[in-house]
Design a protein around this motif. Structure first.
Motif, PDB file in Angstrom:
ATOM      1  N   HIS A   1     -25.367   7.508  -4.011  1.00 44.23           N
ATOM      2  CA  HIS A   1     -24.409   7.739  -5.096  1.00 44.23           C
ATOM      3  C   HIS A   1     -23.218   6.815  -4.894  1.00 44.23           C
ATOM      4  CE1 HIS A   1     -21.463  10.230  -7.542  1.00 44.23           C
ATOM      5  NE2 HIS A   1     -22.479  10.053  -8.366  1.00 44.23           N
ATOM      6  N   ILE A   2     -22.983   5.907  -5.851  1.00 44.80           N
ATOM      7  CA  ILE A   2     -21.959   4.872  -5.690  1.00 44.80           C
ATOM      8  C   ILE A   2     -20.993   4.937  -6.868  1.00 44.80           C
ATOM      9  CG2 ILE A   2     -21.522   2.387  -5.525  1.00 44.80           C
ATOM     10  CD1 ILE A   2     -24.332   2.128  -4.315  1.00 44.80           C
ATOM     11  N   ALA A   3     -19.717   4.957  -6.528  1.00 45.46           N
ATOM     12  CA  ALA A   3     -18.661   4.957  -7.546  1.00 45.46           C
ATOM     13  C   ALA A   3     -17.789   3.725  -7.359  1.00 45.46           C
ATOM     14  CB  ALA A   3     -17.804   6.216  -7.441  1.00 45.46           C
ATOM     15  N   VAL A   4     -17.417   3.101  -8.461  1.00 46.46           N
ATOM     16  CA  VAL A   4     -16.507   1.962  -8.438  1.00 46.46           C
ATOM     17  C   VAL A   4     -15.126   2.446  -8.844  1.00 46.46           C
ATOM     18  CG1 VAL A   4     -15.939  -0.274  -9.476  1.00 46.46           C
ATOM     19  CG2 VAL A   4     -18.317   0.270  -8.879  1.00 46.46           C
ATOM     20  N   ALA A   5     -14.150   2.203  -7.967  1.00 53.19           N
ATOM     21  CA  ALA A   5     -12.764   2.610  -8.210  1.00 53.19           C
ATOM     22  C   ALA A   5     -11.927   1.354  -8.413  1.00 53.19           C
ATOM     23  CB  ALA A   5     -12.230   3.425  -7.034  1.00 53.19           C
ATOM     24  N   PRO A   6     -11.562   1.013  -9.646  1.00 52.47           N
ATOM     25  CA  PRO A   6     -10.755  -0.189  -9.875  1.00 52.47           C
ATOM     26  C   PRO A   6      -9.343  -0.029  -9.305  1.00 52.47           C
ATOM     27  CG  PRO A   6     -11.896   0.473 -11.884  1.00 52.47           C
ATOM     28  CD  PRO A   6     -12.008   1.620 -10.918  1.00 52.47           C
ATOM     29  N   TYR A   7      -8.991  -0.912  -8.403  1.00 55.35           N
ATOM     30  CA  TYR A   7      -7.652  -0.927  -7.825  1.00 55.35           C
ATOM     31  C   TYR A   7      -6.810  -1.911  -8.630  1.00 55.35           C
ATOM     32  CZ  TYR A   7      -4.154  -0.723  -4.052  1.00 55.35           C
ATOM     33  OH  TYR A   7      -3.006  -0.534  -3.307  1.00 55.35           O
TER      34      TYR A   7
ATOM     35  N   PRO B   1       0.831  -1.215   0.000  1.00 55.54           N
ATOM     36  CA  PRO B   1       0.000   0.000   0.000  1.00 55.54           C
ATOM     37  C   PRO B   1       0.859   1.257   0.000  1.00 55.54           C
ATOM     38  CG  PRO B   1       0.108  -0.932   2.208  1.00 55.54           C
ATOM     39  CD  PRO B   1       0.858  -1.885   1.322  1.00 55.54           C
ATOM     40  N   SER B   2       0.280   2.351  -0.464  1.00 56.66           N
ATOM     41  CA  SER B   2       0.981   3.628  -0.501  1.00 56.66           C
ATOM     42  C   SER B   2      -0.025   4.764  -0.636  1.00 56.66           C
ATOM     43  CB  SER B   2       1.941   3.677  -1.696  1.00 56.66           C
ATOM     44  OG  SER B   2       2.437   4.983  -1.899  1.00 56.66           O
ATOM     45  N   PRO B   3       0.230   5.893   0.026  1.00 55.90           N
ATOM     46  CA  PRO B   3      -0.634   7.064  -0.185  1.00 55.90           C
ATOM     47  C   PRO B   3      -0.665   7.508  -1.645  1.00 55.90           C
ATOM     48  CG  PRO B   3       0.745   7.381   1.760  1.00 55.90           C
ATOM     49  CD  PRO B   3       1.251   6.149   1.081  1.00 55.90           C
ATOM     50  N   LEU B   4       0.404   7.235  -2.393  1.00 45.85           N
ATOM     51  CA  LEU B   4       0.405   7.609  -3.809  1.00 45.85           C
ATOM     52  C   LEU B   4      -0.634   6.813  -4.590  1.00 45.85           C
ATOM     53  CD1 LEU B   4       4.238   8.017  -4.411  1.00 45.85           C
ATOM     54  CD2 LEU B   4       2.505   9.818  -4.619  1.00 45.85           C
ATOM     55  N   LEU B   5      -0.878   5.570  -4.203  1.00 52.11           N
ATOM     56  CA  LEU B   5      -1.918   4.796  -4.871  1.00 52.11           C
ATOM     57  C   LEU B   5      -3.300   5.360  -4.566  1.00 52.11           C
ATOM     58  CD1 LEU B   5      -0.565   1.178  -4.340  1.00 52.11           C
ATOM     59  CD2 LEU B   5      -0.754   2.407  -6.509  1.00 52.11           C
ATOM     60  N   VAL B   6      -3.512   5.777  -3.334  1.00 46.48           N
ATOM     61  CA  VAL B   6      -4.783   6.426  -2.998  1.00 46.48           C
ATOM     62  C   VAL B   6      -4.927   7.725  -3.795  1.00 46.48           C
ATOM     63  CG1 VAL B   6      -6.147   7.446  -1.148  1.00 46.48           C
ATOM     64  CG2 VAL B   6      -4.846   5.357  -0.725  1.00 46.48           C
ATOM     65  N   GLY B   7      -3.814   8.446  -3.948  1.00 42.06           N
ATOM     66  CA  GLY B   7      -3.859   9.651  -4.766  1.00 42.06           C
ATOM     67  C   GLY B   7      -4.234   9.358  -6.199  1.00 42.06           C
ATOM     68  N   ALA B   8      -3.724   8.249  -6.750  1.00 43.04           N
ATOM     69  CA  ALA B   8      -4.085   7.871  -8.113  1.00 43.04           C
ATOM     70  C   ALA B   8      -5.560   7.474  -8.203  1.00 43.04           C
ATOM     71  CB  ALA B   8      -3.194   6.730  -8.590  1.00 43.04           C
ATOM     72  N   LEU B   9      -6.063   6.766  -7.193  1.00 42.21           N
ATOM     73  CA  LEU B   9      -7.491   6.438  -7.162  1.00 42.21           C
ATOM     74  C   LEU B   9      -8.350   7.703  -7.139  1.00 42.21           C
ATOM     75  CD1 LEU B   9      -7.380   3.563  -4.520  1.00 42.21           C
ATOM     76  CD2 LEU B   9      -8.137   3.291  -6.887  1.00 42.21           C
TER      77      LEU B   9
ATOM     78  N   ALA C   1     -14.745   4.545 -12.431  1.00 43.48           N
ATOM     79  CA  ALA C   1     -13.480   5.215 -12.711  1.00 43.48           C
ATOM     80  C   ALA C   1     -12.596   4.339 -13.592  1.00 43.48           C
ATOM     81  CB  ALA C   1     -12.760   5.549 -11.404  1.00 43.48           C
ATOM     82  N   ASP C   2     -11.560   4.940 -14.146  1.00 44.18           N
ATOM     83  CA  ASP C   2     -10.613   4.221 -14.998  1.00 44.18           C
ATOM     84  C   ASP C   2      -9.614   3.459 -14.128  1.00 44.18           C
ATOM     85  OD1 ASP C   2      -9.382   3.315 -17.263  1.00 44.18           O
ATOM     86  OD2 ASP C   2      -8.679   5.281 -17.958  1.00 44.18           O
ATOM     87  N   VAL C   3      -8.867   2.557 -14.758  1.00 44.04           N
ATOM     88  CA  VAL C   3      -7.777   1.873 -14.063  1.00 44.04           C
ATOM     89  C   VAL C   3      -6.689   2.890 -13.699  1.00 44.04           C
ATOM     90  CG1 VAL C   3      -8.252  -0.306 -15.219  1.00 44.04           C
ATOM     91  CG2 VAL C   3      -6.604   1.298 -16.236  1.00 44.04           C
ATOM     92  N   LEU C   4      -5.786   2.488 -12.828  1.00 49.79           N
ATOM     93  CA  LEU C   4      -4.735   3.399 -12.363  1.00 49.79           C
ATOM     94  C   LEU C   4      -3.808   3.806 -13.502  1.00 49.79           C
ATOM     95  CD1 LEU C   4      -3.911   1.529  -9.046  1.00 49.79           C
ATOM     96  CD2 LEU C   4      -5.270   3.611  -9.302  1.00 49.79           C
ATOM     97  N   GLY C   5      -3.418   2.867 -14.333  1.00 48.85           N
ATOM     98  CA  GLY C   5      -2.676   3.152 -15.550  1.00 48.85           C
ATOM     99  C   GLY C   5      -1.421   3.974 -15.345  1.00 48.85           C
ATOM    100  N   ASP C   6      -1.285   5.007 -16.173  1.00 55.04           N
ATOM    101  CA  ASP C   6      -0.076   5.842 -16.140  1.00 55.04           C
ATOM    102  C   ASP C   6      -0.318   7.151 -15.390  1.00 55.04           C
ATOM    103  OD1 ASP C   6      -1.764   6.975 -18.024  1.00 55.04           O
ATOM    104  OD2 ASP C   6      -0.133   7.622 -19.338  1.00 55.04           O
ATOM    105  N   ALA C   7      -1.139   7.088 -14.351  1.00 55.29           N
ATOM    106  CA  ALA C   7      -1.338   8.284 -13.519  1.00 55.29           C
ATOM    107  C   ALA C   7       0.015   8.790 -13.014  1.00 55.29           C
ATOM    108  CB  ALA C   7      -2.243   7.961 -12.338  1.00 55.29           C
ATOM    109  N   PRO C   8       0.202  10.097 -12.900  1.00 52.48           N
ATOM    110  CA  PRO C   8       1.487  10.625 -12.424  1.00 52.48           C
ATOM    111  C   PRO C   8       1.918  10.055 -11.081  1.00 52.48           C
ATOM    112  CG  PRO C   8       0.115  12.393 -13.285  1.00 52.48           C
ATOM    113  CD  PRO C   8      -0.738  11.168 -13.271  1.00 52.48           C
TER     114      PRO C   8
END
Length: 263
Positions: free
Chosen positions: A203-209, A110-118, A233-240
């Motif tokens: 209101h429900i959103a799906v966030a693919p991890y 886990p990482s806060p950066l992954l949460v940021g990408a989500l 939402a989109d996959v994490l992909g090439d998020a900064p």
């Protein structure tokens, strides 16, 4: 200018998929890493379905005279691939190339950066950030944190912990879900969406991890649609944030080497 053979090389090891979107997304991410750190040689290998494989890339690096390689699993949790497949492939390669020093980096999460990408992907999908003094979309939205799934209890526990901690940032609810429900006790994406709806979340959103498109991410998307999620939402992909995290894991893997050089 080409990187010196004496400089450590980052080898990103992805899972691989028959879906061509998978490799394209991985290469987009490694391209972002190269752009973020000019001069760093970044190579990509795949465990399955895509070329090149890990042995082929390490063979080429050894032929180029590279001495140090940081092998970074492009994985979000420590499950079977991180614990068994990748170490075995690296042991085999280093046995064939004893002058090649391979440092295995940790998995991404886990990482806060992954949460940021989500959070970035949710924002891009139309779920707005919290305004000062107003919970906004965050306080009115339930999130389904949809991972690929695993039979490894450690990986499942990590996903559950991420969901609990993310909920504390102000979302109405955050529930884990799994594309591959290898245990009957694990909720699918559709199950998690329906459970939130039954609890009164409007209101429900799906966030693919997940990092890249493929069979399991498509299953997540189908579950979201079938259960009537409002946002996917989109996959994490090439998020900064992803590129920054890869470089952080690269640096962390080299810290013992740097400490030894300075001793």
């Amino acid at each position: 200018m080409s990187p010196s053979p004496a400089a450590p090389v980052l080898l990103v090891i992805a899972h691989g998929s028959r879906d061509p979107r998978h490799a394209a997304t991985v290469h987009a991410l490694t391209g972002r890493v190269r752009a973020a750190r000019p001069g760093l040689r970044v190579e990509t290998a795949f465990l399955d379905h895509c070329a090149p494989g890990v042995p082929q890339v390490l063979e080429r690096l050894a032929a180029d005279g590279v001495r140090d390689v940081v092998a970074l699993p492009l994985l979000l949790t420590r499950a079977f691939h991180a614990k068994a497949d990748i170490p075995a492939a690296l042991r085999e390669a280093t046995a064939r190339h004893p002058r090649l020093r391979v440092h295995q980096a940790g998995v991404l999460g886990p990482s806060p950066l992954l949460v940021g990408a989500l959070e970035r992907r949710l924002s891009e999908a139309g779920v707005g950030p919290t305004d000062a003094g107003d919970p906004g979309d965050r306080g009115r939205t339930g999130i389904v944190l949809a991972s690929a799934g695993s039979s490894d209890p450690e990986a499942i526990a990590v996903i559950a912990r991420i969901a609990r901690e993310w909920r504390r940032t102000g979302w109405q609810a955050v529930r884990p879900a799994y594309a591959a429900t290898l245990s009957g006790s694990l909720p699918s994406t559709a199950d998690a969406v329906r459970a939130l709806r039954a609890e009164g979340v409007r209101h429900i959103a799906v966030a693919p991890y997940v990092i890249a498109p493929g069979f399991l991410p498509d299953r997540i998307a189908r579950g979201a649609r079938e259960a009537g999620a409002d946002v996917l939402a989109d996959v994490l992909g090439d998020a900064p944030e992803m590129a920054r995290l890869l470089l952080r894991r690269f640096d962390e893997a080299l810290m013992p080497r740097l400490a030894l050089a300075l001793a």
